[in-house]
Scaffold this motif. Sequence first.
Motif: not given
Length: 195
Positions: A131-134, A138-139, A149-150, A162-165
Amino acid sequence: FVLLRRHQRESDEATTALLQSQNEVRRINAELERRVDERTRQLESMNRELESFAYAVSHDLRAPLRSLSGFSQILLESAPQGLDDKSKHYLQRIQDASQRMSSLIEDLLGLSRIGRSELVARTVSLTQISADAMAVLRERDPDRVVQLEIEPDMSVNADARLLRIALDNLLGNAWKYTAPRAEARITVGMQAGDE
């Protein structure tokens, strides 16, 4: 007496064979350990070289990129009123591309630092990171029509950085490659599989 001597000889031969086998196993283990140590040193050396290369390339790209971004911004802000829309559009594209390249350089620097840091695996919310990445995507591009859809309540055991990257890159690619569509749908979920 003859049977006893034959049994003693067979026992001595078995003991000798066992000792030879044990010595051979020790020799093979020592050779394997030597090879593993040598390979480990080679890999560590290659990792240091790769980190150094990534840092140097990233550092060397920053200065010309800052110039490109800065001068295109100055042109956009101070362009005479007579500058046509097509020229303004091209300047804006240079500006946008410069920002994307800057982001890629930061990612490259981040990856070069990962090799020097310890992995910290813990339970993290895959749902929240997605959700943070999306939200960032969007911004950056608020006019895009993308149905997102998450799956709720997804948790994994992983290194959060690493997961965030990984998710930033995966979702960034999904965002980019669905751009030609008037309406797009991006789905993030989990699928059961073999462990």
